[in-house]
Design a protein around this motif. Structure first.
Motif, PDB file in Angstrom:
ATOM      1  N   UNK A   2       0.833  -1.200   0.000  1.00  0.00           N
ATOM      2  CA  UNK A   2       0.000   0.000   0.000  1.00  0.00           C
ATOM      3  C   UNK A   2       0.864   1.244   0.000  1.00  0.00           C
ATOM      4  N   UNK A   3       0.363   2.279  -0.658  1.00  0.00           N
ATOM      5  CA  UNK A   3       1.065   3.558  -0.651  1.00  0.00           C
ATOM      6  C   UNK A   3       1.029   4.124   0.760  1.00  0.00           C
ATOM      7  N   UNK A   4       2.031   4.944   1.145  1.00  0.00           N
ATOM      8  CA  UNK A   4       2.106   5.471   2.507  1.00  0.00           C
ATOM      9  C   UNK A   4       0.813   6.134   2.968  1.00  0.00           C
ATOM     10  N   UNK A   5       0.168   6.908   2.064  1.00  0.00           N
ATOM     11  CA  UNK A   5      -1.019   7.648   2.475  1.00  0.00           C
ATOM     12  C   UNK A   5      -2.233   6.754   2.637  1.00  0.00           C
ATOM     13  N   UNK A   6      -2.153   5.507   2.135  1.00  0.00           N
ATOM     14  CA  UNK A   6      -3.288   4.612   2.240  1.00  0.00           C
ATOM     15  C   UNK A   6      -3.375   3.944   3.609  1.00  0.00           C
ATOM     16  N   UNK A   7      -2.288   3.944   4.335  1.00  0.00           N
ATOM     17  CA  UNK A   7      -2.282   3.308   5.651  1.00  0.00           C
ATOM     18  C   UNK A   7      -1.455   4.146   6.618  1.00  0.00           C
ATOM     19  N   UNK A   8      -1.881   5.375   6.869  1.00  0.00           N
ATOM     20  CA  UNK A   8      -1.086   6.267   7.735  1.00  0.00           C
ATOM     21  C   UNK A   8      -1.082   5.757   9.156  1.00  0.00           C
ATOM     22  N   UNK A   9      -0.036   6.083   9.891  1.00  0.00           N
ATOM     23  CA  UNK A   9       0.004   5.663  11.278  1.00  0.00           C
ATOM     24  C   UNK A   9      -1.070   6.405  12.058  1.00  0.00           C
ATOM     25  N   UNK A  10      -1.363   5.882  13.246  1.00  0.00           N
ATOM     26  CA  UNK A  10      -2.518   6.350  14.013  1.00  0.00           C
ATOM     27  C   UNK A  10      -2.501   7.855  14.233  1.00  0.00           C
ATOM     28  N   UNK A  11      -1.380   8.424  14.641  1.00  0.00           N
ATOM     29  CA  UNK A  11      -1.368   9.844  14.984  1.00  0.00           C
ATOM     30  C   UNK A  11      -1.533  10.737  13.752  1.00  0.00           C
ATOM     31  N   UNK A  12      -1.001  10.321  12.606  1.00  0.00           N
ATOM     32  CA  UNK A  12      -1.184  11.101  11.389  1.00  0.00           C
ATOM     33  C   UNK A  12      -2.649  11.096  10.971  1.00  0.00           C
ATOM     34  N   UNK A  13      -3.254   9.929  11.046  1.00  0.00           N
ATOM     35  CA  UNK A  13      -4.664   9.802  10.688  1.00  0.00           C
ATOM     36  C   UNK A  13      -5.528  10.616  11.645  1.00  0.00           C
ATOM     37  N   UNK A  14      -5.182  10.570  12.934  1.00  0.00           N
ATOM     38  CA  UNK A  14      -5.943  11.311  13.925  1.00  0.00           C
ATOM     39  C   UNK A  14      -5.836  12.810  13.670  1.00  0.00           C
ATOM     40  N   UNK A  15      -4.657  13.282  13.323  1.00  0.00           N
ATOM     41  CA  UNK A  15      -4.487  14.707  13.046  1.00  0.00           C
ATOM     42  C   UNK A  15      -5.389  15.150  11.895  1.00  0.00           C
ATOM     43  N   UNK A  16      -5.483  14.332  10.881  1.00  0.00           N
ATOM     44  CA  UNK A  16      -6.338  14.663   9.745  1.00  0.00           C
ATOM     45  C   UNK A  16      -7.804  14.744  10.165  1.00  0.00           C
ATOM     46  N   UNK A  17      -8.195  13.828  11.027  1.00  0.00           N
ATOM     47  CA  UNK A  17      -9.576  13.837  11.505  1.00  0.00           C
ATOM     48  C   UNK A  17      -9.847  15.072  12.366  1.00  0.00           C
ATOM     49  N   UNK A  18      -8.863  15.446  13.195  1.00  0.00           N
ATOM     50  CA  UNK A  18      -9.017  16.652  14.011  1.00  0.00           C
ATOM     51  C   UNK A  18      -9.117  17.885  13.127  1.00  0.00           C
ATOM     52  N   UNK A  19      -8.305  17.924  12.079  1.00  0.00           N
ATOM     53  CA  UNK A  19      -8.328  19.061  11.162  1.00  0.00           C
ATOM     54  C   UNK A  19      -9.672  19.174  10.448  1.00  0.00           C
ATOM     55  N   UNK A  20     -10.361  18.032  10.282  1.00  0.00           N
ATOM     56  CA  UNK A  20     -11.695  18.048   9.665  1.00  0.00           C
ATOM     57  C   UNK A  20     -12.785  18.374  10.690  1.00  0.00           C
ATOM     58  N   UNK A  21     -12.393  18.524  11.950  1.00  0.00           N
ATOM     59  CA  UNK A  21     -13.360  18.869  12.985  1.00  0.00           C
ATOM     60  C   UNK A  21     -14.152  17.701  13.517  1.00  0.00           C
ATOM     61  N   UNK A  22     -13.588  16.488  13.458  1.00  0.00           N
ATOM     62  CA  UNK A  22     -14.280  15.304  13.963  1.00  0.00           C
ATOM     63  C   UNK A  22     -14.139  15.212  15.481  1.00  0.00           C
TER      64      UNK A  22
END
Length: 221
Positions: A2-22
């Protein structure tokens, strides 16, 4: 693969969700790391109510500014730990400054040790809290070995017998644990602009290479 962005580590994924206001992302982060934040704040401040208040402020800050976390610089846990430690020390320093009464004054607090003594106390408390935070972050076997050997003052023979491992394994665990501890503390000092990472630090923080007696144990061999 998988490409790096397809399986980001937990904290990177969480940051993206926070940035979306989840809001669920904030709840997940709080559930996972609030005990660490509250514990570190409490060790520095020595006040559970103040620690709880600071914990709320830390997570409010993360919610409002998720972009401040840089995954390239380390994990979310490490970033939150550094942020908590810095703010707790600033708060303790402000509290001690408010308690200080200039020489010649009368009344409660007039006989205090002065700003120099207060700063020395703050450095000692901050260093001890940071060390405990790093020890708590170590893998279980290393943390257990440090607790038994260093904090309990046992020899390597006693530690090995207690943990059911060889004396050599106890020595290796202790050295690795102290190396990780010294490196983390030195890097934290460097991040805060406190000087070079290597060598002994002015506030008692060990630098890389300061664990020279790691092979002998707190209680000797």
């Amino acid at each position: 693969m998988a490409a790096p962005d397809e399986n980001p580590r937990w904290d990177e994924q969480l940051q993206r969700r926070l940035a979306r206001g989840e809001e669920t992302a904030l709840g997940e982060l709080y559930d996972r790391l609030s005990p660490m934040v509250h514990g570190l704040a409490g060790r520095v401040l020595g006040d559970q109510a103040a620690a709880a208040q600071l914990t709320r402020e830390i997570f409010a800050h993360v919610w409002e500014h998720p972009e401040e976390f840089d995954p390239a610089q380390g994990s979310m846990r490490s970033w939150l730990g550094a942020l908590t430690h810095r703010r707790a020390v600033d708060r303790l320093r402000a509290a001690r400054a408010a308690e200080f009464v200039p020489a010649g004054a009368t009344g409660p607090g007039a006989a205090g040790g002065g700003p120099g003594a207060a700063e020395e106390e703050i450095r000692a408390v901050a260093t001890a809290a940071r060390m405990q935070y790093v020890v708590d972050s170590l893998p279980g076997p290393l943390r257990e070995t440090i607790a038994v050997t260093y904090y309990d003052g046992r020899t390597y023979q006693e530690t090995a017998r207690l943990l059911g491992i060889s004396e050599q394994a106890a020595k290796q665990r202790m050295r690795l644990g102290l190396d990780l501890l010294a490196t983390e503390l030195a890097e934290e000092r460097a991040r805060q602009g406190g000087g070079p990472a290597g060598g002994a630090q002015g506030d008692g923080t060990p630098g890389e290479g300061s664990g020279g007696d790691a092979t002998t144990g707190a209680g000797g061999t």
